[in-house]
Design a protein around this motif. Structure first.
Motif, short mmCIF file in Angstrom:
data_model
loop_
_atom_site.label_atom_id
_atom_site.label_comp_id
_atom_site.label_asym_id
_atom_site.label_seq_id
_atom_site.Cartn_x
_atom_site.Cartn_y
_atom_site.Cartn_z
N UNK A 122 -38.31 28.21 66.85
CA UNK A 122 -37.63 27.22 66.01
C UNK A 122 -36.32 27.76 65.43
N UNK A 123 -36.23 29.05 65.20
CA UNK A 123 -34.92 29.62 64.82
C UNK A 123 -33.95 29.53 65.99
N UNK A 124 -34.45 29.82 67.19
CA UNK A 124 -33.60 29.80 68.38
C UNK A 124 -33.07 28.40 68.67
N UNK A 125 -33.83 27.37 68.25
CA UNK A 125 -33.41 25.99 68.51
C UNK A 125 -32.07 25.65 67.85
N UNK A 126 -31.74 26.34 66.76
CA UNK A 126 -30.44 26.13 66.11
C UNK A 126 -29.29 26.49 67.04
N UNK A 127 -29.57 27.31 68.04
CA UNK A 127 -28.49 27.84 68.89
C UNK A 127 -28.50 27.21 70.29
N UNK A 128 -29.24 26.12 70.44
CA UNK A 128 -29.23 25.40 71.72
C UNK A 128 -27.82 24.97 72.12
N UNK A 129 -27.01 24.37 71.20
CA UNK A 129 -25.65 24.00 71.62
C UNK A 129 -24.80 25.19 72.03
N UNK A 130 -25.02 26.33 71.39
CA UNK A 130 -24.27 27.54 71.74
C UNK A 130 -24.61 27.96 73.17
N UNK A 131 -25.91 27.94 73.51
CA UNK A 131 -26.33 28.31 74.86
C UNK A 131 -25.72 27.37 75.90
N UNK A 132 -25.78 26.06 75.59
CA UNK A 132 -25.29 25.07 76.55
C UNK A 132 -23.79 25.27 76.81
N UNK A 133 -23.02 25.43 75.76
CA UNK A 133 -21.57 25.55 75.91
C UNK A 133 -21.18 26.81 76.67
N UNK A 134 -21.87 27.92 76.38
CA UNK A 134 -21.53 29.18 77.06
C UNK A 134 -21.85 29.13 78.55
N UNK A 135 -22.94 28.44 78.91
CA UNK A 135 -23.41 28.47 80.30
C UNK A 135 -22.93 27.27 81.12
#
Length: 372
Positions: A152-165
């Motif tokens: 659930x902490x990692x879910x905050x960074x879903x947009x970051x993952x999407x944009x980088x990849x």
């Protein structure tokens, strides 16, 4: 079926999976060579595994359990080199990227495995449209409750993952105006999206039991969540990355996930709650549509800010944890790309602007994938 126990794993270890495209070297369309590639790859002694995927123009590779992003890079490079050798023998090529830019979904062939045929019967044309290519990253967790906290902490960074990849701007021959159009195909599945906000394995077991009683779910594999627990491995699995165009970028993204997990598990910086997900879908859409130019909305404060700024601040926050894991090089690689506003979607659009022929873009992407 009851939820299985959460297995043991070494905390913060990594595993990386990449779904890859098999293309012919005539017009660089997808080609149904998965069986031939699997037959040739079986002759190589490699770490990890190489397995078929939903349709016959795809193949999935995975590392073994890795202690660092450098080890993941070494294993991915070894498998990549073997793939290239086998592809050359077959006069085909292997390519990264989240979508093939001009393949026609109705021309794809379901790979001959019972589970793939069962999914095809259930989901109809969605299964052939699932000829898309993602990267999954597993990270080890010391116990089940810590896994859910990390998730659930990692879910905050879903947009970051999407944009980088992001590496899927083209679908069916058209520029979608999205940097990651691949995830629109994933969202069509009814059990996609995000995991329920429960923080103990007992609560998660209760949720799983309710779902299995409905008859909709038989195992954890039926959940297509952006991040899901993998109890058999003792990990959580981040599933929103488009497959990058190079194994170097794939390994760097794994180093980013590992550094975030170290921060969460060592410092416990957040108290996850349902309100964290108020703007989850909006932030996810922004990253898919605009990539590194997206706006990020903080769910607690409502503050709007450029996603790039939040990414750069996150890299600073993670510096001590990345240093302890020897993952500073991974973050440095990603930071440099963010500062230049570059991801693979931009690279693909730049090549198309020059070549004005998507087949030529794929030819160049194949050369990029095989480069050491």
């Amino acid at each position: 079926m009851s939820l299985e126990a959460f297995g043991p794993s070494q905390p913060l270890t990594l595993g990386v999976e990449l779904e890859l495209q098999l293309v012919n070297t005539n017009d660089y369309d997808l080609t149904h060579y998965a069986d031939d590639m699997l037959r040739l790859m079986a002759r190589h002694k490699l770490p990890g595994s190489v397995v078929p995927e939903m349709t016959a123009g795809m193949i999935e590779i995975s590392t073994g359990v890795c202690g660092s992003w450098q080890q993941a890079l070494a294993e991915l490079s070894q498998i990549r080199d073997a793939l290239v050798q086998c592809a050359d023998k077959l006069n085909i090529a292997v390519v990264g990227g989240g979508t093939h830019p001009f393949q026609q979904w109705h021309q794809q062939r379901i790979y001959d495995r019972p589970r793939f045929h069962q999914l095809s019967q259930l989901y109809g044309y969605l299964t052939k449209q699932f000829t898309i290519f993602g990267q999954h990253v597993h990270v080890g967790c010391p116990d089940a409750d810590t896994a859910l906290y990390t998730l659930h902490c990692m879910s905050r960074y879903i947009p970051h993952f999407i944009a980088l990849a992001a590496s899927s701007p083209y679908v069916q021959g058209q520029d979608t105006a999205f940097d990651s159009a691949r995830l629109n195909s994933v969202f069509a599945f009814p059990l996609s999206g995000r995991a329920p906000c429960v923080l103990t394995w007992d609560e998660f077991g209760t949720y799983f039991d309710k779902m299995t009683r409905t008859g909709v779910v038989k195992s954890m594999k039926d959940f297509y969540w952006d991040i899901r627990p993998k109890p058999e491995y003792g990990t959580i699995e981040v599933r929103v990355f488009d497959t990058p165009l190079t194994v170097q970028r794939a390994a760097a993204l794994a180093g980013f996930v590992q550094s975030l997990a170290a921060w969460f598990q060592n410092d416990r910086p957040f108290i996850p709650c349902e309100d964290d997900y108020l703007v989850y879908s909006y932030n996810r859409f922004q990253a898919c549509r605009f990539g590194l130019e997206a706006v990020y909305v903080d769910p607690a404060s409502g503050q709007h800010m450029p996603l790039r700024d939040h990414l750069l601040a996150t890299f600073e926050q993670l510096a001590p944890h990345a240093s302890a894991l020897d993952a500073g090089g991974a973050l440095a690689l990603l930071r440099a790309e963010v500062q230049k506003g570059r991801n693979d979607a931009r690279w693909l659009r730049e090549r198309q602007a020059q070549a004005r022929l998507l087949g030529e873009v794929i030819r160049q992407a194949a050369l990029k994938f095989r480069a050491p």
